[in-house]
Design a protein around this motif. Structure first.
Motif, mmCIF file in Angstrom:
data_model
loop_
_atom_site.group_PDB
_atom_site.id
_atom_site.type_symbol
_atom_site.label_atom_id
_atom_site.label_comp_id
_atom_site.label_asym_id
_atom_site.label_seq_id
_atom_site.Cartn_x
_atom_site.Cartn_y
_atom_site.Cartn_z
ATOM 1 N N LEU A 1 0.811 -1.213 0.000
ATOM 2 C CA LEU A 1 0.000 0.000 0.000
ATOM 3 C C LEU A 1 0.841 1.258 0.000
ATOM 4 C CD1 LEU A 1 -3.045 -0.685 2.338
ATOM 5 C CD2 LEU A 1 -3.039 -0.245 -0.120
ATOM 6 N N ASP A 2 1.984 1.223 0.682
ATOM 7 C CA ASP A 2 2.832 2.408 0.679
ATOM 8 C C ASP A 2 3.399 2.690 -0.712
ATOM 9 O OD1 ASP A 2 4.444 0.146 0.922
ATOM 10 O OD2 ASP A 2 5.647 0.921 2.565
ATOM 11 N N VAL A 3 3.545 1.666 -1.548
ATOM 12 C CA VAL A 3 3.975 1.876 -2.932
ATOM 13 C C VAL A 3 2.880 2.591 -3.708
ATOM 14 C CG1 VAL A 3 4.465 0.705 -5.131
ATOM 15 C CG2 VAL A 3 5.633 -0.006 -3.045
ATOM 16 N N ALA A 4 1.642 2.172 -3.523
ATOM 17 C CA ALA A 4 0.528 2.820 -4.212
ATOM 18 C C ALA A 4 0.457 4.304 -3.837
ATOM 19 C CB ALA A 4 -0.781 2.116 -3.868
ATOM 20 N N TRP A 5 0.606 4.598 -2.558
ATOM 21 C CA TRP A 5 0.570 5.994 -2.116
ATOM 22 C C TRP A 5 1.756 6.781 -2.673
ATOM 23 C CZ3 TRP A 5 -2.549 9.548 -0.715
ATOM 24 C CH2 TRP A 5 -2.050 10.735 -0.171
ATOM 25 N N GLU A 6 2.950 6.196 -2.610
ATOM 26 C CA GLU A 6 4.151 6.863 -3.118
ATOM 27 C C GLU A 6 4.022 7.135 -4.617
ATOM 28 O OE1 GLU A 6 7.813 8.742 -2.581
ATOM 29 O OE2 GLU A 6 6.426 7.972 -1.076
ATOM 30 N N ASP A 7 3.389 6.232 -5.344
ATOM 31 C CA ASP A 7 3.191 6.417 -6.779
ATOM 32 C C ASP A 7 2.322 7.639 -7.056
ATOM 33 O OD1 ASP A 7 3.473 5.645 -9.549
ATOM 34 O OD2 ASP A 7 1.391 4.964 -9.452
ATOM 35 N N ILE A 8 1.285 7.822 -6.272
ATOM 36 C CA ILE A 8 0.412 9.000 -6.435
ATOM 37 C C ILE A 8 1.192 10.279 -6.146
ATOM 38 C CG2 ILE A 8 -1.587 10.211 -5.481
ATOM 39 C CD1 ILE A 8 -2.838 7.385 -5.059
ATOM 40 N N VAL A 9 1.926 10.296 -5.052
ATOM 41 C CA VAL A 9 2.716 11.482 -4.676
ATOM 42 C C VAL A 9 3.756 11.793 -5.756
ATOM 43 C CG1 VAL A 9 4.372 12.380 -2.983
ATOM 44 C CG2 VAL A 9 2.323 11.149 -2.207
ATOM 45 N N PHE A 10 4.462 10.763 -6.221
ATOM 46 C CA PHE A 10 5.500 10.939 -7.230
ATOM 47 C C PHE A 10 4.893 11.432 -8.554
ATOM 48 C CE2 PHE A 10 8.319 9.258 -10.576
ATOM 49 C CZ PHE A 10 9.518 9.834 -10.185
ATOM 50 N N ALA A 11 3.803 10.830 -8.965
ATOM 51 C CA ALA A 11 3.159 11.219 -10.228
ATOM 52 C C ALA A 11 2.705 12.673 -10.188
ATOM 53 C CB ALA A 11 1.987 10.287 -10.524
ATOM 54 N N ARG A 12 2.147 13.104 -9.083
ATOM 55 C CA ARG A 12 1.698 14.496 -8.967
ATOM 56 C C ARG A 12 2.879 15.462 -9.018
ATOM 57 N NH1 ARG A 12 -2.299 15.848 -4.515
ATOM 58 N NH2 ARG A 12 -2.739 17.545 -5.949
ATOM 59 N N ALA A 13 4.001 15.071 -8.433
ATOM 60 C CA ALA A 13 5.182 15.940 -8.413
ATOM 61 C C ALA A 13 5.865 15.998 -9.784
ATOM 62 C CB ALA A 13 6.172 15.452 -7.360
ATOM 63 N N HIS A 14 5.613 15.002 -10.637
ATOM 64 C CA HIS A 14 6.289 14.909 -11.930
ATOM 65 C C HIS A 14 5.292 14.879 -13.084
ATOM 66 C CE1 HIS A 14 10.285 14.323 -10.236
ATOM 67 N NE2 HIS A 14 9.697 13.591 -9.303
ATOM 68 N N ALA A 15 4.244 15.641 -12.984
ATOM 69 C CA ALA A 15 3.164 15.614 -13.973
ATOM 70 C C ALA A 15 3.646 15.883 -15.395
ATOM 71 C CB ALA A 15 2.076 16.612 -13.586
ATOM 72 N N ASN A 16 4.687 16.689 -15.563
ATOM 73 C CA ASN A 16 5.161 17.068 -16.900
ATOM 74 C C ASN A 16 6.523 16.491 -17.260
ATOM 75 O OD1 ASN A 16 2.910 18.860 -17.479
ATOM 76 N ND2 ASN A 16 3.789 20.152 -15.884
ATOM 77 N N ASP A 17 6.997 15.517 -16.503
ATOM 78 C CA ASP A 17 8.365 15.030 -16.675
ATOM 79 C C ASP A 17 8.494 13.750 -17.500
ATOM 80 O OD1 ASP A 17 9.412 17.165 -15.268
ATOM 81 O OD2 ASP A 17 9.263 16.124 -13.345
ATOM 82 N N PHE A 18 7.385 13.271 -18.052
ATOM 83 C CA PHE A 18 7.419 12.039 -18.839
ATOM 84 C C PHE A 18 6.810 12.284 -20.211
ATOM 85 C CE2 PHE A 18 6.947 10.833 -14.359
ATOM 86 C CZ PHE A 18 8.182 10.245 -14.170
ATOM 87 N N SER A 19 7.390 11.671 -21.233
ATOM 88 C CA SER A 19 6.865 11.783 -22.591
ATOM 89 C C SER A 19 5.850 10.673 -22.839
ATOM 90 C CB SER A 19 7.989 11.704 -23.614
ATOM 91 O OG SER A 19 8.914 12.742 -23.398
ATOM 92 N N ARG A 20 6.316 9.441 -22.776
ATOM 93 C CA ARG A 20 5.461 8.271 -22.981
ATOM 94 C C ARG A 20 5.726 7.252 -21.881
ATOM 95 N NH1 ARG A 20 5.059 6.548 -29.330
ATOM 96 N NH2 ARG A 20 3.692 8.263 -29.916
ATOM 97 N N ILE A 21 4.667 6.570 -21.501
ATOM 98 C CA ILE A 21 4.775 5.517 -20.495
ATOM 99 C C ILE A 21 4.145 4.261 -21.075
ATOM 100 C CG2 ILE A 21 4.176 4.763 -18.169
ATOM 101 C CD1 ILE A 21 3.900 7.783 -17.447
ATOM 102 N N ALA A 22 4.951 3.213 -21.223
ATOM 103 C CA ALA A 22 4.466 1.916 -21.694
ATOM 104 C C ALA A 22 4.445 0.967 -20.502
ATOM 105 C CB ALA A 22 5.367 1.373 -22.791
ATOM 106 N N VAL A 23 3.319 0.297 -20.306
ATOM 107 C CA VAL A 23 3.166 -0.648 -19.204
ATOM 108 C C VAL A 23 2.909 -2.024 -19.795
ATOM 109 C CG1 VAL A 23 1.848 -1.261 -17.147
ATOM 110 C CG2 VAL A 23 2.226 1.157 -17.715
ATOM 111 N N LEU A 24 3.775 -2.965 -19.467
ATOM 112 C CA LEU A 24 3.601 -4.353 -19.886
ATOM 113 C C LEU A 24 2.937 -5.128 -18.766
ATOM 114 C CD1 LEU A 24 7.087 -4.992 -21.459
ATOM 115 C CD2 LEU A 24 4.916 -5.398 -22.604
#
Length: 123
Positions: free
Chosen positions: A55-78
């Motif tokens: 669960l702490d990974v899920a929360w950290e992912d939300i925090v990280f994504a919000r802090a880096h909203a414009n820092d990624f071009s494309r995200i591929a998930v396998l």
């Protein structure tokens, strides 16, 4: 456990078994360095071997994504998991990157290469 490969303008992450907060912090460190020195990067997440995440990974992912909203071009998930695919789409709310879910690694890599080729032509 995770394995991270950093290539120019791309960070590739493969998750095996449980995705822990320590793993996520390692991912954050590599991505932060890549962004600092290269600008926006592509991400390739291979979650086909992931058994679970904390669960702490899920929360950290939300925090990280919000802090880096414009820092990624494309995200591929396998992934082969509908639950993981749904979670990935949900996290897209926080980032402005183009995100796609793939079952086949070759398709994911081809899609990321399209973007890299277009960037090279524009320069």
């Amino acid at each position: 456990m995770i394995v991270i490969e950093h290539q120019p303008k791309r960070v590739e992450v493969t998750v095996y078994a449980e995705f822990t907060l320590a793993d996520y912090k390692e991912f954050e460190s590599v991505v932060n360095d890549a962004i600092r020195f290269e600008g926006p990067v592509d991400l390739l997440f291979d979650l086909r071997e992931m058994a679970d995440f904390t669960l702490d990974v899920a929360w950290e992912d939300i925090v990280f994504a919000r802090a880096h909203a414009n820092d990624f071009s494309r995200i591929a998930v396998l992934t082969d998991s509908q639950w993981v695919a749904w979670s990935a789409w949900l996290s897209q709310i926080f980032v402005r990157a183009e995100m796609r879910i793939f079952a086949e690694e070759t398709e994911a890599r081809a899609w990321l290469a399209e973007d890299a080729g277009a960037e090279g032509e524009a320069v």
